[in-house]
Enzyme design. Sequence first.
Site, PDB file in Angstrom:
ATOM      1  N   SER A  11      55.751  40.174  62.876  1.00  0.00           N
ATOM      2  CA  SER A  11      56.264  40.920  61.729  1.00  0.00           C
ATOM      3  C   SER A  11      57.645  41.539  61.941  1.00  0.00           C
ATOM      4  CB  SER A  11      55.210  41.971  61.376  1.00  0.00           C
ATOM      5  OG  SER A  11      55.559  42.679  60.239  1.00  0.00           O
ATOM      6  N   GLY A  26      48.246  52.901  65.069  1.00  0.00           N
ATOM      7  CA  GLY A  26      47.373  51.764  65.350  1.00  0.00           C
ATOM      8  C   GLY A  26      48.134  50.615  65.991  1.00  0.00           C
TER       9      GLY A  26
HETATM   10  C1  16G Z   1      50.616  47.489  60.517  1.00  0.00           C
HETATM   11  C2  16G Z   1      50.000  47.334  59.149  1.00  0.00           C
HETATM   12  C3  16G Z   1      50.707  48.214  58.157  1.00  0.00           C
HETATM   13  C4  16G Z   1      50.699  49.648  58.623  1.00  0.00           C
HETATM   14  C5  16G Z   1      51.249  49.756  60.018  1.00  0.00           C
HETATM   15  C6  16G Z   1      51.018  51.150  60.552  1.00  0.00           C
HETATM   16  C7  16G Z   1      49.062  45.349  58.101  1.00  0.00           C
HETATM   17  C8  16G Z   1      49.319  43.942  57.658  1.00  0.00           C
HETATM   18  N1  16G Z   1      50.093  45.961  58.679  1.00  0.00           N
HETATM   19  O1  16G Z   1      51.925  47.027  60.530  1.00  0.00           O
HETATM   20  O2  16G Z   1      50.026  48.105  56.954  1.00  0.00           O
HETATM   21  O3  16G Z   1      51.446  50.454  57.775  1.00  0.00           O
HETATM   22  O4  16G Z   1      50.564  48.860  60.869  1.00  0.00           O
HETATM   23  O5  16G Z   1      51.446  51.236  61.864  1.00  0.00           O
HETATM   24  O6  16G Z   1      47.979  45.874  57.975  1.00  0.00           O
HETATM   25  P1  16G Z   1      51.104  52.477  62.762  1.00  0.00           P
HETATM   26  O7  16G Z   1      49.607  52.568  62.853  1.00  0.00           O
HETATM   27  O8  16G Z   1      51.765  52.195  64.052  1.00  0.00           O
HETATM   28  O9  16G Z   1      51.682  53.679  62.091  1.00  0.00           O
HETATM   29 MG    MG Z   2      55.166  42.176  58.156  1.00  0.00          MG
END
Ligand code: 16G
Ligand code: MG
Length: 544
Positions: free
Chosen positions: A64, A501
Amino acid sequence: MQRSADTEKSALHPKPAGLVLQYGTAGFRTNAKNLDHVMFRMGLLATLRSKNTKATIGVMVTASHNPEEDNGVKLIDPMGEMVAMVWEGYATQLANAEQDDLLPALKDIIKREAINMTQEANVFVGRDTRSSGACLSQAVLDGVSTLDGHSKDYGLVTTPQLHYMVCCQNTQGQYGEATVEGYYRKLSQAFIRLTKNVPNRTDDQKHLCVDGANGIGALKVREMERHLERELQISLFNDGSSGKLNHQCGADFVKVQQKAPTGVEMTVGERCCSFDGDADRIVYYYSSSAGRFHLLDGDKIATLISTFLKELLTQAGLDLKMAVVQTAYANGSSTQYLENTMKVIMKCTKTGVKHLHHAAQEFDIGVYFESNGHGTVLFSKTAEQKIKQLAEDSTSSDEKKRAALLLQNTINVINQTVGDSISDMLLIEAILAIKGMTVQQWDAIYSDLPNRQLKVRVSNPRVIDTTDAERRAVSPAGLQEAIDSLVKKYRQARSFVRPSGTEDVVRVYAEAETQESADALAHEVSLAVYRLAGGVGDEPKPLH
Ligand code: 16G
Ligand code: MG
């Protein structure tokens, strides 16, 4: 994997001993050089999932918005949605099994899910433009063939394109044709139908600057252009010909830095948008005459789309239940506007597309967007049928019929499987055209509250446990009380913290009436996290 030949195949994709990876919010993601074994094993797992669901499963090789050196993998379930949560657990189990434990780990999954190994399997594979992608997707294909599964390699595609292919395949073409050309045809025909009869659209209004993040989205926009019959005239920047993937460009950079990407020639007031590295996010922006940068993020996009849909539903006289799904990151002004002015049903879920997607499925029409620009619209079967009936009803009034036809074409321009930069771009462009709206007018629907996001390093981010869609912390003791009393110091303030996450950090969000207050609040909350949740390294410093 009964035969010794299969064990030999897995030995060609050895796991570095001791390496532990987690299937995170949206799959595995790490430096590409540590992923060969994970890819092979996800090929095995996708084959099992295919046998288990008796349907085609997708495997997308992408990291991504992350740097070019990284890669990752996401599994796609039969209707084009993210793989079921239990299988995320299996994915982690399988990825982390040491070489000798791989066979028992596979057998365990087969037993737990009572998988019939004689069932046929079919797996679709795709990848983004990362240089590691070709080898890694070959490893996935090796995994599939090891368990005698069939596979189709789509090569270079965007993440949402692969989700779309999986859904088309499993609906026997009802959702569309499972080819990239079929995708272009369906979306662009719907776009042309939506925009063609809009009176007095000038070339200026048809023009859009697109930042392709030097990734797959750029390639695919180029391919799609000829289908758009100049109803949309794109100036493509960061097309991958010279710049580095996601470097100083793309939706994540623009959203996080709140500034224009490098490599885009913006003129004052001109509409621009940025995709991310696998083209499942989009944000818009423009610069005002005073040189100020204006960002239109996922919240503004959700507002534009839901307002448009609500107006059409009223014109069509259709009684369908529509909701907007957001996360805690949604700007308070957007929630306020949608709830109080637009009177739309609002839902808040945990971060991560799968959570929003599932919540949106509970309504006739579910519009979901994360602030970072990932989102789409879901229509229930009932909603689609009612709209179709009305469009075909010869007794309905011209106004109702027009609204129903617009709704039908809106459904067809949308990729309902997952957020899709290209599809979202076409939808937004169509709405702006139909409403005769400039990007400035769209921006003026509501004003964002100033906000700030920070990261805090702690020894174990998981000591923070949250509730109420991540808006409140239940542990460690005293943290939520500390946040509450800090928030009280500022006007229109709100703050929350959650373990990331995707990274080993705690994320802090704060918004308030002024940027100074938002910055100060974010800093003070960071300090509270550092002190109460086991901060490591230097104490967070104030921003100013
Ligand atoms: C991932 C998720 C996105 C979310 C991000 C949060 C998908 C396809 N992508 O990129 O939706 O906003 O994680 O990241 O689900 P974080 O937990 O590091 O803040
Ligand atoms: Mg993406």
